[in-house]
Design a protein around this motif. Structure first.
Motif, PDB file in Angstrom:
ATOM      1  N   MET A 183      29.193   9.778  81.277  1.00 38.23           N
ATOM      2  CA  MET A 183      29.984   8.853  80.187  1.00 38.23           C
ATOM      3  C   MET A 183      31.496   9.892  79.926  1.00 38.23           C
ATOM      4  N   VAL A 184      31.148  10.881  79.789  1.00 37.93           N
ATOM      5  CA  VAL A 184      32.327  12.104  79.379  1.00 37.93           C
ATOM      6  C   VAL A 184      32.782  12.174  79.997  1.00 37.93           C
ATOM      7  N   LYS A 185      32.501  12.610  81.333  1.00 35.75           N
ATOM      8  CA  LYS A 185      33.057  12.613  82.468  1.00 35.75           C
ATOM      9  C   LYS A 185      34.183  11.350  83.735  1.00 35.75           C
ATOM     10  N   VAL A 186      33.420   9.908  83.748  1.00 39.75           N
ATOM     11  CA  VAL A 186      34.777   9.201  83.231  1.00 39.75           C
ATOM     12  C   VAL A 186      36.116   9.060  82.417  1.00 39.75           C
ATOM     13  N   LEU A 187      35.413   8.760  80.991  1.00 39.62           N
ATOM     14  CA  LEU A 187      36.482   9.154  79.937  1.00 39.62           C
ATOM     15  C   LEU A 187      38.353  10.272  80.324  1.00 39.62           C
ATOM     16  N   ASN A 188      36.783  11.326  80.543  1.00 42.18           N
ATOM     17  CA  ASN A 188      38.164  12.200  81.404  1.00 42.18           C
ATOM     18  C   ASN A 188      39.307  12.153  82.487  1.00 42.18           C
ATOM     19  N   LYS A 189      38.813  10.919  83.088  1.00 41.58           N
ATOM     20  CA  LYS A 189      39.259  10.337  83.604  1.00 41.58           C
ATOM     21  C   LYS A 189      40.965   9.702  83.720  1.00 41.58           C
ATOM     22  N   TYR A 190      41.129   9.350  81.844  1.00 43.27           N
ATOM     23  CA  TYR A 190      41.957   8.185  81.354  1.00 43.27           C
ATOM     24  C   TYR A 190      42.473   9.072  80.249  1.00 43.27           C
ATOM     25  N   PRO A 191      42.862  10.078  80.235  1.00 44.70           N
ATOM     26  CA  PRO A 191      43.617  10.317  79.148  1.00 44.70           C
ATOM     27  C   PRO A 191      44.014   9.763  77.830  1.00 44.70           C
ATOM     28  N   ASP A 192      44.879   8.313  78.988  1.00 45.87           N
ATOM     29  CA  ASP A 192      44.958   7.504  77.438  1.00 45.87           C
ATOM     30  C   ASP A 192      43.981   7.206  76.551  1.00 45.87           C
ATOM     31  N   ILE A 193      42.956   6.997  76.934  1.00 44.50           N
ATOM     32  CA  ILE A 193      41.968   6.283  76.041  1.00 44.50           C
ATOM     33  C   ILE A 193      40.984   7.530  75.994  1.00 44.50           C
ATOM     34  N   VAL A 194      41.696   8.704  75.734  1.00 45.79           N
ATOM     35  CA  VAL A 194      40.020   9.676  75.777  1.00 45.79           C
ATOM     36  C   VAL A 194      41.643   9.960  73.806  1.00 45.79           C
ATOM     37  N   ALA A 195      42.780   9.275  74.029  1.00 46.49           N
ATOM     38  CA  ALA A 195      43.700   9.956  72.836  1.00 46.49           C
ATOM     39  C   ALA A 195      43.416   8.942  72.086  1.00 46.49           C
ATOM     40  N   ARG A 196      43.399   7.589  71.971  1.00 48.75           N
ATOM     41  CA  ARG A 196      43.061   6.283  71.838  1.00 48.75           C
ATOM     42  C   ARG A 196      42.297   6.613  70.379  1.00 48.75           C
ATOM     43  N   LEU A 197      40.827   7.538  71.552  1.00 46.98           N
ATOM     44  CA  LEU A 197      39.170   7.422  71.099  1.00 46.98           C
ATOM     45  C   LEU A 197      39.907   8.682  70.377  1.00 46.98           C
ATOM     46  N   THR A 198      40.445   9.496  70.094  1.00 47.33           N
ATOM     47  CA  THR A 198      40.888  10.662  69.228  1.00 47.33           C
ATOM     48  C   THR A 198      41.843  11.087  68.318  1.00 47.33           C
ATOM     49  N   SER A 199      42.074   9.463  67.845  1.00 44.47           N
ATOM     50  CA  SER A 199      43.664   8.841  66.886  1.00 44.47           C
ATOM     51  C   SER A 199      42.810   8.919  65.589  1.00 44.47           C
ATOM     52  N   THR A 200      43.958   8.495  64.840  1.00 43.18           N
ATOM     53  CA  THR A 200      43.359   7.595  63.629  1.00 43.18           C
ATOM     54  C   THR A 200      42.551   6.098  63.604  1.00 43.18           C
ATOM     55  N   ASP A 201      43.641   5.726  65.098  1.00 43.58           N
ATOM     56  CA  ASP A 201      42.568   4.339  65.212  1.00 43.58           C
ATOM     57  C   ASP A 201      40.862   4.213  64.613  1.00 43.58           C
ATOM     58  N   SER A 202      40.731   3.049  64.540  1.00 43.50           N
ATOM     59  CA  SER A 202      39.233   2.792  64.513  1.00 43.50           C
ATOM     60  C   SER A 202      38.438   1.860  65.929  1.00 43.50           C
ATOM     61  N   PHE A 203      37.612   2.298  66.723  1.00 43.60           N
ATOM     62  CA  PHE A 203      36.754   2.160  67.604  1.00 43.60           C
ATOM     63  C   PHE A 203      35.231   1.655  67.337  1.00 43.60           C
ATOM     64  N   THR A 204      34.799   0.758  67.554  1.00 43.52           N
ATOM     65  CA  THR A 204      33.544   0.993  67.911  1.00 43.52           C
ATOM     66  C   THR A 204      32.837   1.347  69.739  1.00 43.52           C
ATOM     67  N   LEU A 205      31.883   2.165  69.765  1.00 40.36           N
ATOM     68  CA  LEU A 205      31.869   2.519  71.309  1.00 40.36           C
ATOM     69  C   LEU A 205      30.324   3.011  71.299  1.00 40.36           C
ATOM     70  N   PHE A 206      30.446   2.004  72.487  1.00 41.11           N
ATOM     71  CA  PHE A 206      28.841   2.476  73.007  1.00 41.11           C
ATOM     72  C   PHE A 206      28.515   3.392  73.551  1.00 41.11           C
ATOM     73  N   ALA A 207      27.654   3.799  72.994  1.00 42.12           N
ATOM     74  CA  ALA A 207      27.742   5.223  74.481  1.00 42.12           C
ATOM     75  C   ALA A 207      26.534   4.986  75.918  1.00 42.12           C
ATOM     76  N   ILE A 208      26.944   5.331  77.086  1.00 40.67           N
ATOM     77  CA  ILE A 208      26.363   4.789  78.113  1.00 40.67           C
ATOM     78  C   ILE A 208      25.620   6.144  78.021  1.00 40.67           C
TER      79      ILE A 208
END
Length: 392
Positions: A53-78
């Motif tokens: 999952m880390v390897k896939v997410l790291n392909k998309y810096p925009d998604i990582v930036a949102r996940l590590t921002s002040t925005d709130s999310f629910t993530l299902f760890a795969i």
């Protein structure tokens, strides 16, 4: 006496363990309040070995930036196993078709291959986004709905259904583990077409502003859609723009305009006019896809008609024109290909997504879709409704 006490204690533990035996899976962990993790969600995933999952997410810096921002999310760890199942099943089918194998991160790239050994980047981004939901959604919140809560995923507003479920255990009703059912709605409002995944741990951790639930190992990444999405990726529609049309209703909360055919929302529609001056069928629209594409197949999904199924599309044609063409010139358009929907269980079958393959691949930037019949027949019902259209 001491020996008798020890035996009795052991037997008691066995009985307690048996009476609480879970009916679903091997391990389920429920935390009423999630543990606060010292770090962001990407650090949590790395340290807990969600490597794929880390390897896939790291392909998309925009998604990582949102996940590590002040925005709130629910993530299902795969779990890694979920990716292994998907990739293995995919490559087994590719081997049977004598096609090149693909990988998330191949050790060597064959640049002579069009796909270079990797899975389609846009489709991978689309699928991984379905495991990330804006907002904080704990088990207790989700358990308040008996039918689940429809929520939209990050980036694509794709509809997912989340439900908190109290499982049974042997000898106890609703005394088993608490799980969350994460369901891919599969572009359908009917749950018979939904594809579920279940958690092995809920309210696992709060990492920054992200609440994490962990999926069970038996889940296949992509909700059993992985092969179709990666083998024949569909064209992303975020750049599509309607250019012309014969008829559309003014836009409302439920749609009406042609643009709602490309919004990933089954609750919005293209509706031809039903009041005032009503153009006669056939009904058509022309779309600029933003770029030139080779198209091999088309899919469509009717509006979910609860009372008036007569307006559902049952037959249509497709045509394509090249970039820079004068679209008013009939000669620039490819010959029309005609498709008829399969009638399964009356209008219920018509409400499912149906896909059709073109007799020969067509290349173009502009796309014309023409409805040539509806369920009730144009002689009696001179209108149509449609929810979504895709090209592959």
């Amino acid at each position: 006496m001491k020996q008798l006490y020890t035996i009795s204690f052991v037997l008691l533990m066995v009985l307690i363990t048996y009476s609480c035996k879970r009916d679903y899976g091997t391990y389920y962990d429920y935390k009423p309040a999630s543990t606060v993790y010292d770090g962001d969600v990407m650090k949590f995933l790395r340290e807990n070995h969600f490597d794929s999952m880390v390897k896939v997410l790291n392909k998309y810096p925009d998604i990582v930036a949102r996940l590590t921002s002040t925005d709130s999310f629910t993530l299902f760890a795969i779990p890694n196993k979920s990716f292994e199942i998907a990739v293995s099943n995919f490559n087994t089918n590719r081997t049977r078709a004598d096609s090149p194998l693909l990988y998330i991160d191949p050790a060597q790239l064959n640049m002579e291959q069009a796909d270079s050994g990797r899975f389609n980047n846009q489709m991978m981004r689309l699928l991984i986004s379905r495991y990330i939901i804006p907002g904080i959604w704990s088990f207790d919140t989700l358990a308040q709905s008996s039918t689940g809560i429809i929520l939209k995923s990050i980036n694509y507003d794709y509809m997912m259904n989340l439900k908190g479920v109290q499982q049974n255990s042997t000898g106890s009703i609703s005394g088993g583990p608490k799980i969350i059912e994460l369901k891919d709605m599969n572009f359908s409002l009917y749950d018979a077409y939904w594809k579920p995944a279940h958690t092995s741990s809920v309210n696992t951790v709060r990492a920054g502003n992200v609440l994490v639930h962990v999926l069970a190992d038996d889940h296949e990444f992509g909700f059993s859609n992985f092969f179709d999405y990666m083998n024949t990726p569909y064209i992303l529609r975020n750049e599509w723009k309607p250019l012309s049309w014969i008829s559309q209703q003014p836009s409302t909360v439920f749609g009406g305009t042609v643009s709602h055919l490309f919004d990933n929302n089954l609750n919005t529609y293209w509706n031809t006019k039903n009041t005032g001056a009503m153009p006669l069928p056939p009904f058509w629209f022309v779309t600029d896809m933003g770029h030139s594409y080779e198209v091999k197949s088309v899919a469509m999904q009717n509006k979910a008609e609860w009372t008036n199924g007569q307006l559902m599309v049952t037959a249509f044609t497709t045509e394509f024109a090249p970039e820079g063409a004068n679209l008013d010139d009939p000669a620039v358009w490819s010959p029309p290909d005609t498709f008829r929907l399969k009638l399964v269980n009356g209008t219920v079958g018509l409400q499912a997504k149906q896909r059709f393959y073109l007799p020969a691949a067509q290349t173009g930037r502009y796309y014309r879709f023409t409805v040539i019949d509806n369920y009730g027949g144009f002689a009696s019902y001179k209108q149509c409704n449609l929810a979504e259209v895709w090209l592959y």
